[in-house]
Each structure stands twice: as structure tokens, then as C-alpha cells.
Design an enzyme around this catalytic site. Sequence first.
Site, PDB file in Angstrom:
ATOM      1  N   CYS A 131       0.939  -1.374  -0.029  1.00 14.63           N
ATOM      2  CA  CYS A 131       0.133   0.059   0.233  1.00 14.63           C
ATOM      3  C   CYS A 131       0.696   1.372  -0.103  1.00 14.63           C
ATOM      4  O   CYS A 131       1.447   1.512   0.965  1.00 14.63           O
ATOM      5  CB  CYS A 131      -0.952   0.078   1.146  1.00 14.63           C
ATOM      6  N   CYS A 134      -0.224   4.039   2.026  1.00 15.00           N
ATOM      7  CA  CYS A 134      -0.144   4.026   3.448  1.00 15.00           C
ATOM      8  C   CYS A 134       1.076   4.147   4.142  1.00 15.00           C
ATOM      9  O   CYS A 134       1.382   4.689   5.130  1.00 15.00           O
ATOM     10  CB  CYS A 134      -0.802   2.368   3.999  1.00 15.00           C
ATOM     11  N   ASP A 135       2.092   3.504   3.186  1.00 13.62           N
ATOM     12  CA  ASP A 135       3.375   3.543   3.759  1.00 13.62           C
ATOM     13  C   ASP A 135       4.312   4.629   3.183  1.00 13.62           C
ATOM     14  O   ASP A 135       5.361   4.562   3.231  1.00 13.62           O
ATOM     15  CB  ASP A 135       3.813   2.096   3.730  1.00 13.62           C
TER      16      ASP A 135
END
Length: 303
Positions: A131, A134-135
Site C-alpha cells: 500500500c 499507507c506507507d
Amino acid sequence: MKDIIIIGAGTAGLTAGIYAARAGKSALILESTAYGGQIINTPDIENYPGIAHISGFDFAQKLHDQALALGVEIDFGTVTAVQDDRAEKKVVTSGGKTYSCRAVILATGAKNRHLGIDREKELTGRGISYCATCDGMFFRGKDVAVNGGGNTALGDALYLAAICRKVYLIHRREQFRGAEADAEKLRKLENVEFVLNSTVTRLNGEKDLESIEVTRKDTGEVRMIPVSALFVAIGQTPDNAAFASLVQLDEKGYIVAGEDCHTSREGIFTAGDCRTKSLRQLTTAASDGAVAATAACEYIDRL
Ligand code: NAP
């Protein structure tokens, strides 16, 4: 007893909830993780009719809020079985809860495909990610790689190019499966390098990922690329094992259904990426949600 239980709170499931509620039916959505589904990981949506641009997170949030405002309920739990007793269906979760309803919509989506190479699991969260939104920020200013050639990989590469020093886009063929418009944007970026006809064959690093080995498919040439992160975006696989004895699945595990979203069992409908279909997109997931909910409402009215 609810009229309709929808399994999965992604785009298809939330849309089904909206249509069910607007048709005057009580609807409960059961979700195993977080509402929103796969689209929350998409940084920029630019192909949803009528919305020129929106982030996946904002889209999912709006869909969720719209469903709740209409009276749709959401509960959290992993569904392990659906028991069909004609007019009453029981939905069982891993937490031991059992819910009753008249019709069920399976909208379980799909989960991220893994590379299946050594140390992938061990390095997940230590440089391996599924992701980018997200990261990605953890790797601000660093060199990273994205693996895949679909819309997710192209979108991830664009997102990461804006925050990372360099992005290697590794794809196993010469042509991308994703939108040409995004591929063209990437070609114009100086900090993006395409590594085509190549697969990731090895992950290196003591505690965290430090480099990846990439092998060209045509020549067998091996290249070591130092990166702090590898974002794996090589598609999804369905996760319908819990429903294998309930409805017909195809050889890849997708629920067999046509555009009418009917499954092989009466009163069980399906919507979105978890079903057999030719185009898995936000628009087709939303469309399925509407079709499946309408079919479920008609089924209940006939009971
Ligand atoms: P996808 O379209 O299935 O693409 C997966 C990519 O990974 C393909 O390029 C495939 O290569 C490659 N791949 C598959 N298995 C591999 C392996 N074992 N090793 C290396 N490469 C592998 O998946 P996606 O990009 O996640 O997209 C999923 C669906 O969501 C698609 O329908 C997509 O259009 C949709 N989506 C839509 C939006 C949007 O509407 N804005 C955004 C993101 C995703 P090949 O090309 O060689 O098969």
C-alpha cells in the site's frame, strides 16, 4: 432479522447498502477489517464519471457516510459461513456471532497478491509494502521500487515519484496493463525509471530491505537495485473459501455470476471484484452494488 446482510464494506458493498436502504429495506454490512475496501489505497481516482478527481480515501469516506446517513448499519467481524434455510439465512462470524436475514450479498472484493519469493513475509513492514498511500511517507526522499503493470502500480509510482528521490517501476512485460495516460505521465518524470520485461527474484537486507535483485525475462541478466522499499502491486486474488459450499466458484475462486449479480443459489447475490467479470473497476463495483441490491429487494418482495 435484517432484510439484507452485505458481506464486505468496499465500494460494491457500500453501494448495495445505499440502494437497499433507499428501497426501504433494512441492511447490515459486515466487514472484517476497515470500511472502504481496496480503493482507500488508491491515491488519485480520475476515472469515476462525474468526479474529475478525488482520493480513494475521500471517496470511501463519502460512500460510508452516505450509507450510514441512510440508516445502513455496519458491524465488524470475519464471516466464516453462511447457512441457507430458504427464507432465513444465517451469517456466522469468527467471533461466534450469528446474524439472520432474508437475503445475502457477497461483496468480499479481493486481497493483494504476493510475490511468493523468499523473505517476502519477513520483510513485510520492513520495506515490503502492499500500500503506497499507507506507507509511502516512511520512505520520503529515499529510493523505492514498485512492482506491477496495472492501474495500481502506475498510480503508486506516480504517488511515490512526488515524495521519493527515485522510483523504479518493475514490470514483467514491455506493455503496461494500466491506463496509458498514467504511463505517459510517468515517462515524463525524471526520477522514474522503467525496468521492463523483468521480475523481482530476490530480496536483500539484514533487518530491513536494502536492495532487490531483478532478472530480465528475455536475457536472464541479473541486476541489483538498492532500494529502501518495494511496493508490490501485482493484482489481487479473491478470498471466497468460506463460501465454496454455498455458491459456485470458478477455478480461480471468483463467485460465478453474470451482470444480474445472481449466484448459483437463490437469495444469495454478489457484487464487485469477488465475482466473475471482465472489468474490475470502481464504476463496475458501484454498478454491481446497485444491481445486486435491487435484485435482493425483488427477491425479498417475492418471499
Ligand atoms: P491488475 O490490473 O490485475 O494488474 C496486475 C499487474 O501485476 C499486471 O500488470 C500483471 O502483469 C502483474 N502481475 C500479476 N502477477 C504477477 C506476478 N506474479 N509477478 C509479477 N507481476 C505480476 O491489478 P491492479 O493494478 O491491482 O488493479 C486491479 C483492478 O483494479 C484492475 O481492474 C484495475 O483497473 C482496478 N483499479 C482501478 C483504479 C481506478 O479505477 N482508478 C485504480 C487502481 C486499480 P501482466 O500485465 O503481465 O498480467
